[in-house]
Design a protein around this motif. Structure first.
Motif, mmCIF file in Angstrom:
data_model
loop_
_atom_site.group_PDB
_atom_site.id
_atom_site.type_symbol
_atom_site.label_atom_id
_atom_site.label_comp_id
_atom_site.label_asym_id
_atom_site.label_seq_id
_atom_site.Cartn_x
_atom_site.Cartn_y
_atom_site.Cartn_z
ATOM 1 N N MET A 1 -7.446 0.642 -26.832
ATOM 2 C CA MET A 1 -6.636 -0.277 -27.588
ATOM 3 C C MET A 1 -5.713 -1.019 -26.618
ATOM 4 O O MET A 1 -5.129 -0.420 -25.725
ATOM 5 C CB MET A 1 -5.818 0.495 -28.621
ATOM 6 C CG MET A 1 -4.873 -0.388 -29.380
ATOM 7 S SD MET A 1 -4.110 0.405 -30.804
ATOM 8 C CE MET A 1 -2.865 1.383 -30.034
ATOM 9 N N ILE A 2 -5.612 -2.296 -26.804
ATOM 10 C CA ILE A 2 -4.738 -3.138 -25.998
ATOM 11 C C ILE A 2 -3.483 -3.429 -26.809
ATOM 12 O O ILE A 2 -3.561 -3.814 -27.979
ATOM 13 C CB ILE A 2 -5.440 -4.452 -25.597
ATOM 14 C CG1 ILE A 2 -6.765 -4.160 -24.883
ATOM 15 C CG2 ILE A 2 -4.530 -5.323 -24.761
ATOM 16 C CD1 ILE A 2 -6.657 -3.344 -23.615
ATOM 17 N N THR A 3 -2.330 -3.208 -26.194
ATOM 18 C CA THR A 3 -1.063 -3.442 -26.873
ATOM 19 C C THR A 3 -0.230 -4.441 -26.089
ATOM 20 O O THR A 3 -0.364 -4.558 -24.870
ATOM 21 C CB THR A 3 -0.263 -2.137 -27.025
ATOM 22 O OG1 THR A 3 -0.018 -1.589 -25.724
ATOM 23 C CG2 THR A 3 -1.020 -1.122 -27.866
ATOM 24 N N ILE A 4 0.618 -5.161 -26.812
ATOM 25 C CA ILE A 4 1.547 -6.098 -26.188
ATOM 26 C C ILE A 4 2.932 -5.794 -26.751
ATOM 27 O O ILE A 4 3.150 -5.868 -27.957
ATOM 28 C CB ILE A 4 1.159 -7.559 -26.476
ATOM 29 C CG1 ILE A 4 -0.226 -7.851 -25.890
ATOM 30 C CG2 ILE A 4 2.202 -8.513 -25.905
ATOM 31 C CD1 ILE A 4 -0.778 -9.211 -26.247
ATOM 32 N N ILE A 20 0.015 0.342 -17.581
ATOM 33 C CA ILE A 20 -1.066 -0.297 -16.824
ATOM 34 C C ILE A 20 -1.596 -1.461 -17.658
ATOM 35 O O ILE A 20 -1.952 -1.302 -18.824
ATOM 36 C CB ILE A 20 -2.191 0.687 -16.434
ATOM 37 C CG1 ILE A 20 -3.218 -0.014 -15.553
ATOM 38 C CG2 ILE A 20 -2.809 1.346 -17.625
ATOM 39 C CD1 ILE A 20 -4.168 0.904 -14.836
ATOM 40 N N THR A 21 -1.586 -2.645 -17.049
ATOM 41 C CA THR A 21 -2.006 -3.840 -17.770
ATOM 42 C C THR A 21 -3.510 -4.054 -17.633
ATOM 43 O O THR A 21 -4.159 -3.477 -16.763
ATOM 44 C CB THR A 21 -1.284 -5.094 -17.244
ATOM 45 O OG1 THR A 21 -1.695 -5.346 -15.901
ATOM 46 C CG2 THR A 21 0.226 -4.944 -17.309
ATOM 47 N N VAL A 22 -4.023 -4.908 -18.502
ATOM 48 C CA VAL A 22 -5.429 -5.303 -18.407
ATOM 49 C C VAL A 22 -5.662 -5.906 -17.016
ATOM 50 O O VAL A 22 -6.657 -5.594 -16.354
ATOM 51 C CB VAL A 22 -5.784 -6.301 -19.530
ATOM 52 C CG1 VAL A 22 -7.175 -6.878 -19.327
ATOM 53 C CG2 VAL A 22 -5.660 -5.643 -20.889
ATOM 54 N N TYR A 23 -4.733 -6.735 -16.553
ATOM 55 C CA TYR A 23 -4.860 -7.345 -15.235
ATOM 56 C C TYR A 23 -4.902 -6.273 -14.145
ATOM 57 O O TYR A 23 -5.696 -6.369 -13.203
ATOM 58 C CB TYR A 23 -3.694 -8.303 -14.976
ATOM 59 C CG TYR A 23 -3.709 -8.857 -13.571
ATOM 60 C CD1 TYR A 23 -4.548 -9.916 -13.241
ATOM 61 C CD2 TYR A 23 -2.917 -8.309 -12.577
ATOM 62 C CE1 TYR A 23 -4.584 -10.408 -11.949
ATOM 63 C CE2 TYR A 23 -2.945 -8.789 -11.287
ATOM 64 C CZ TYR A 23 -3.778 -9.848 -10.970
ATOM 65 O OH TYR A 23 -3.819 -10.317 -9.691
ATOM 66 N N LEU A 54 -12.456 -5.220 -21.378
ATOM 67 C CA LEU A 54 -13.534 -6.211 -21.333
ATOM 68 C C LEU A 54 -13.562 -7.046 -22.600
ATOM 69 O O LEU A 54 -13.713 -8.275 -22.542
ATOM 70 C CB LEU A 54 -14.880 -5.519 -21.125
ATOM 71 C CG LEU A 54 -15.114 -4.899 -19.759
ATOM 72 C CD1 LEU A 54 -16.366 -4.032 -19.780
ATOM 73 C CD2 LEU A 54 -15.212 -5.972 -18.695
ATOM 74 N N SER A 55 -13.387 -6.393 -23.731
ATOM 75 C CA SER A 55 -13.377 -7.105 -25.001
ATOM 76 C C SER A 55 -12.187 -8.056 -25.073
ATOM 77 O O SER A 55 -12.317 -9.198 -25.509
ATOM 78 C CB SER A 55 -13.327 -6.099 -26.149
ATOM 79 O OG SER A 55 -13.264 -6.762 -27.375
#
Length: 59
Positions: A1-4, A20-23, A54-55
């Motif tokens: 899951m990606i959170t902001i 840890i970021t997606v980048y 990736l998504s």
């Protein structure tokens, strides 16, 4: 899951609310590291985390 979260890492998209970021995760791939090696180096990441990155990047 990606959170902001606005107060975490300057509001950049992070993996599961961690710092840890997606980048960060993707910055290792151009150096030739495979996602399996990334998982070995960062034991707190899962294959699902990499797939979520990736998504997110594909959107």
């Amino acid at each position: 899951m990606i959170t902001i979260e606005p107060g975490k890492r300057g509001g950049k998209p992070c993996i599961r609310g961690m710092r840890i970021t997606v980048y960060d995760a993707f910055s290792y791939l151009p150096s030739g590291i495979t996602y399996e090696e990334l998982l070995d180096d960062f034991s707190y990441l899962t294959q699902e985390d990499i797939l979520a990155c990736l998504s997110y990047a594909a959107d």
